[in-house]
Design an enzyme around this catalytic site. Structure first.
Site, PDB file in Angstrom:
ATOM      1  N   GLU A 115      -3.313  52.904  15.555  1.00  0.00           N
ATOM      2  CA  GLU A 115      -2.945  54.300  15.247  1.00  0.00           C
ATOM      3  C   GLU A 115      -3.092  54.571  13.748  1.00  0.00           C
ATOM      4  O   GLU A 115      -2.661  53.773  12.917  1.00  0.00           O
ATOM      5  CB  GLU A 115      -1.502  54.555  15.690  1.00  0.00           C
ATOM      6  N   HIS A 175      -0.349  48.344  20.951  1.00  0.00           N
ATOM      7  CA  HIS A 175      -0.739  49.470  20.104  1.00  0.00           C
ATOM      8  C   HIS A 175      -0.117  49.225  18.725  1.00  0.00           C
ATOM      9  O   HIS A 175       1.103  49.063  18.617  1.00  0.00           O
ATOM     10  CB  HIS A 175      -0.191  50.766  20.714  1.00  0.00           C
ATOM     11  N   SER A 234      -5.013  48.571  20.457  1.00  0.00           N
ATOM     12  CA  SER A 234      -5.418  49.895  19.972  1.00  0.00           C
ATOM     13  C   SER A 234      -4.702  50.103  18.641  1.00  0.00           C
ATOM     14  O   SER A 234      -3.688  49.453  18.367  1.00  0.00           O
ATOM     15  CB  SER A 234      -5.061  50.985  20.986  1.00  0.00           C
ATOM     16  N   PHE A 284      13.749  54.648   8.364  1.00  0.00           N
ATOM     17  CA  PHE A 284      13.078  55.393   9.432  1.00  0.00           C
ATOM     18  C   PHE A 284      13.682  55.041  10.798  1.00  0.00           C
ATOM     19  O   PHE A 284      13.897  55.911  11.642  1.00  0.00           O
ATOM     20  CB  PHE A 284      11.572  55.092   9.391  1.00  0.00           C
ATOM     21  N   ASP A 343       8.671  66.535  17.040  1.00  0.00           N
ATOM     22  CA  ASP A 343      10.051  66.639  16.536  1.00  0.00           C
ATOM     23  C   ASP A 343      10.408  68.091  16.270  1.00  0.00           C
ATOM     24  O   ASP A 343       9.526  68.906  15.993  1.00  0.00           O
ATOM     25  CB  ASP A 343      10.209  65.807  15.262  1.00  0.00           C
TER      26      ASP A 343
HETATM   27  P1  FAD Z   1       9.393  64.351  25.353  1.00  0.00           P
HETATM   28  O1  FAD Z   1       8.980  63.132  26.079  1.00  0.00           O
HETATM   29  O2  FAD Z   1       8.934  65.671  25.868  1.00  0.00           O
HETATM   30  O3  FAD Z   1      10.973  64.428  25.286  1.00  0.00           O
HETATM   31  C1  FAD Z   1      11.723  63.469  24.561  1.00  0.00           C
HETATM   32  C2  FAD Z   1      13.138  63.369  25.125  1.00  0.00           C
HETATM   33  O4  FAD Z   1      13.800  64.607  24.951  1.00  0.00           O
HETATM   34  C3  FAD Z   1      13.179  63.055  26.590  1.00  0.00           C
HETATM   35  O5  FAD Z   1      13.194  61.671  26.818  1.00  0.00           O
HETATM   36  C4  FAD Z   1      14.441  63.759  27.041  1.00  0.00           C
HETATM   37  O6  FAD Z   1      15.535  62.934  26.890  1.00  0.00           O
HETATM   38  C5  FAD Z   1      14.585  64.896  26.095  1.00  0.00           C
HETATM   39  N1  FAD Z   1      14.112  66.136  26.761  1.00  0.00           N
HETATM   40  C6  FAD Z   1      13.078  66.913  26.356  1.00  0.00           C
HETATM   41  N2  FAD Z   1      12.936  67.958  27.195  1.00  0.00           N
HETATM   42  C7  FAD Z   1      13.894  67.856  28.125  1.00  0.00           C
HETATM   43  C8  FAD Z   1      14.279  68.625  29.251  1.00  0.00           C
HETATM   44  N3  FAD Z   1      13.634  69.750  29.592  1.00  0.00           N
HETATM   45  N4  FAD Z   1      15.317  68.199  30.004  1.00  0.00           N
HETATM   46  C9  FAD Z   1      15.980  67.073  29.684  1.00  0.00           C
HETATM   47  N5  FAD Z   1      15.659  66.280  28.619  1.00  0.00           N
HETATM   48  C10 FAD Z   1      14.654  66.666  27.847  1.00  0.00           C
HETATM   49  N6  FAD Z   1       5.271  63.106  16.514  1.00  0.00           N
HETATM   50  C11 FAD Z   1       4.417  63.973  15.895  1.00  0.00           C
HETATM   51  O7  FAD Z   1       4.855  64.994  15.354  1.00  0.00           O
HETATM   52  N7  FAD Z   1       3.062  63.716  15.861  1.00  0.00           N
HETATM   53  C12 FAD Z   1       2.513  62.608  16.438  1.00  0.00           C
HETATM   54  O8  FAD Z   1       1.289  62.426  16.381  1.00  0.00           O
HETATM   55  C13 FAD Z   1       3.401  61.687  17.101  1.00  0.00           C
HETATM   56  N8  FAD Z   1       2.907  60.583  17.709  1.00  0.00           N
HETATM   57  C14 FAD Z   1       3.774  59.751  18.404  1.00  0.00           C
HETATM   58  C15 FAD Z   1       3.247  58.657  19.112  1.00  0.00           C
HETATM   59  C16 FAD Z   1       4.076  57.811  19.828  1.00  0.00           C
HETATM   60  C17 FAD Z   1       3.468  56.645  20.581  1.00  0.00           C
HETATM   61  C18 FAD Z   1       5.494  58.054  19.853  1.00  0.00           C
HETATM   62  C19 FAD Z   1       6.408  57.121  20.603  1.00  0.00           C
HETATM   63  C20 FAD Z   1       6.024  59.139  19.165  1.00  0.00           C
HETATM   64  C21 FAD Z   1       5.185  60.001  18.436  1.00  0.00           C
HETATM   65  N9  FAD Z   1       5.684  61.132  17.763  1.00  0.00           N
HETATM   66  C22 FAD Z   1       4.801  61.998  17.118  1.00  0.00           C
HETATM   67  C23 FAD Z   1       7.146  61.412  17.732  1.00  0.00           C
HETATM   68  C24 FAD Z   1       7.583  62.392  18.834  1.00  0.00           C
HETATM   69  O9  FAD Z   1       6.970  63.644  18.638  1.00  0.00           O
HETATM   70  C25 FAD Z   1       9.105  62.539  18.781  1.00  0.00           C
HETATM   71  O10 FAD Z   1       9.732  61.348  19.154  1.00  0.00           O
HETATM   72  C26 FAD Z   1       9.689  63.724  19.513  1.00  0.00           C
HETATM   73  O11 FAD Z   1      11.062  63.873  19.147  1.00  0.00           O
HETATM   74  C27 FAD Z   1       9.654  63.627  21.026  1.00  0.00           C
HETATM   75  O12 FAD Z   1       8.380  63.849  21.512  1.00  0.00           O
HETATM   76  P2  FAD Z   1       8.031  63.321  23.017  1.00  0.00           P
HETATM   77  O13 FAD Z   1       6.662  63.713  23.361  1.00  0.00           O
HETATM   78  O14 FAD Z   1       8.395  61.909  23.101  1.00  0.00           O
HETATM   79  O15 FAD Z   1       9.057  64.229  23.806  1.00  0.00           O
END
Ligand code: FAD
Length: 305
Positions: free
Chosen positions: A21, A273, A19, A223, A113
């Site tokens: 991105e 990916h 896939s 990065f 983020d």
């Molecule tokens: P989550 O999985 O919700 O949390 C990340 C970590 O924070 C958890 O592992 C945990 O340790 C901690 N955490 C969060 N909430 C809690 C809680 N309630 N209790 C305890 N610990 C907690 N960013 C963008 O802005 N746009 C994008 O399109 C984008 N695409 C991405 C695609 C991929 C495949 C990846 C790997 C990252 C992408 N990102 C993107 C980056 C991502 O948004 C950041 O890494 C962000 O800091 C975390 O988002 P997440 O969904 O992984 O968070």
């Protein structure tokens, strides 16, 4: 010498699925480059192509426009990234509905983020979804979608330890995630260890490695430092002295990524990916090396035979 072992395996392309991105372009020039890339990669028949989404909805319109064009002008299946930063639940739900109305069936659900930048404390919107797991829950309620989530082989920088990190992944799976896509990494042992940890925690969804071809080593190193990914010394050594030699840099980059992917195939991984950075050249070359050929190449090959 791995490459000789791999070169005797012409069937490898049948086992590997990819896939791609993309990010939504900001200017007409970037848009033209993205569509050149999409046109070049489309014949490789990826399982899906995903389009990123800026934190706080900053790219909402551009992400939607890019996905709409993919749906209307290509045979590709798009996946919309979504984040929950700085948005109330009803706003996020509205965006989900907007994408669903366009015909989107796949999402990549992310927290995003912190609005003040990577490294600052994350503050959920008071009326928003607090993290990726809650967004997965909202998508599950909204429709019958294929939902991918993030995973971090070196743990997310905000995770105090691996147990917390894996626990968050488990919450996303429990809420309905069907696939995890990893942050990029360069050390396959770290990925393998992470997958083992996840399996021990009862997580059985595919954990698809995210592969970042190194278009610019200096940028990737900077990065990586921000997002907590390790740049091994051997990788820095490979690119050492190539800052002003783009052709050799590109050759080394495709060799490095192909080596990484082929090693993962040897370890039993079948899905990849690619973070394309909206550029086709390296990804196309790497796909070629792992046996993924464009339909046009097959046609040309059979005509020549
Ligand atoms: P989550 O999985 O919700 O949390 C990340 C970590 O924070 C958890 O592992 C945990 O340790 C901690 N955490 C969060 N909430 C809690 C809680 N309630 N209790 C305890 N610990 C907690 N960013 C963008 O802005 N746009 C994008 O399109 C984008 N695409 C991405 C695609 C991929 C495949 C990846 C790997 C990252 C992408 N990102 C993107 C980056 C991502 O948004 C950041 O890494 C962000 O800091 C975390 O988002 P997440 O969904 O992984 O968070």
């Amino acid at each position: 010498m791995n490459q000789f072992r791999f070169s005797r395996r012409p069937d490898i392309g049948d086992k590997v699925r990819v896939s791609f991105e993309f990010f939504p372009p900001k200017t007409d020039e970037m848009e033209a480059r993205l569509w050149d890339t999409v046109t070049r990669l489309e014949p490789l028949k990826p399982k899906f192509v995903s389009v990123t989404y800026g934190a706080g909805g900053s790219t909402r319109e551009r992400t939607a426009r890019t996905i709409d064009r993919i749906l209307k002008e290509t045979s590709l299946t798009p996946a919309a990234h979504m984040t929950c930063v700085d948005a109330a639940r009803h706003q996020v739900d509205g965006v989900i509905q907007e994408f669903a109305d366009m015909g989107v069936k796949r999402f990549v659900a992310l927290r995003g983020d912190p609005a003040a930048g990577v490294g600052t404390a994350y503050r959920p919107h008071p009326d928003g979804y607090a993290n990726g797991a809650e967004l997965v829950g909202a998508l599950k309620v909204a429709g019958d979608f294929d939902i991918s989530v993030s995973a971090y082989p070196e743990k997310h920088p905000e995770s105090p330890d691996f147990a917390t990190d894996i626990d968050m992944l488990k919450r996303k799976v429990d809420n309905g995630a069907t696939r995890a896509i990893t942050q990029f990494f360069f050390d396959n042992d770290l990925y393998e260890r992470y997958v083992e940890r996840a399996r021990r925690a009862g997580i059985y969804i595919p954990i698809v490695p995210g592969i970042l071809p190194v278009h610019n080593f200096t940028q990737v190193a900077n990065f990586s430092a921000r997002c907590g990914a390790l740049v091994p010394a051997w990788l820095a050594e490979r690119f050492d002295g190539l800052q002003n030699d783009p052709q050799t840099h590109a050759l080394v980059a495709s060799a490095v990524a192909a080596e990484q992917v082929l090693d993962l195939v040897e370890r039993g991984v079948g899905d990849f990916h690619f973070y394309t950075m909206n550029r086709a050249d390296l990804v196309f070359a790497i796909c070629h090396m792992i046996g993924i050929r464009s339909h046009e190449a097959e046609v040309a090959g059979s005509a020549a035979a």
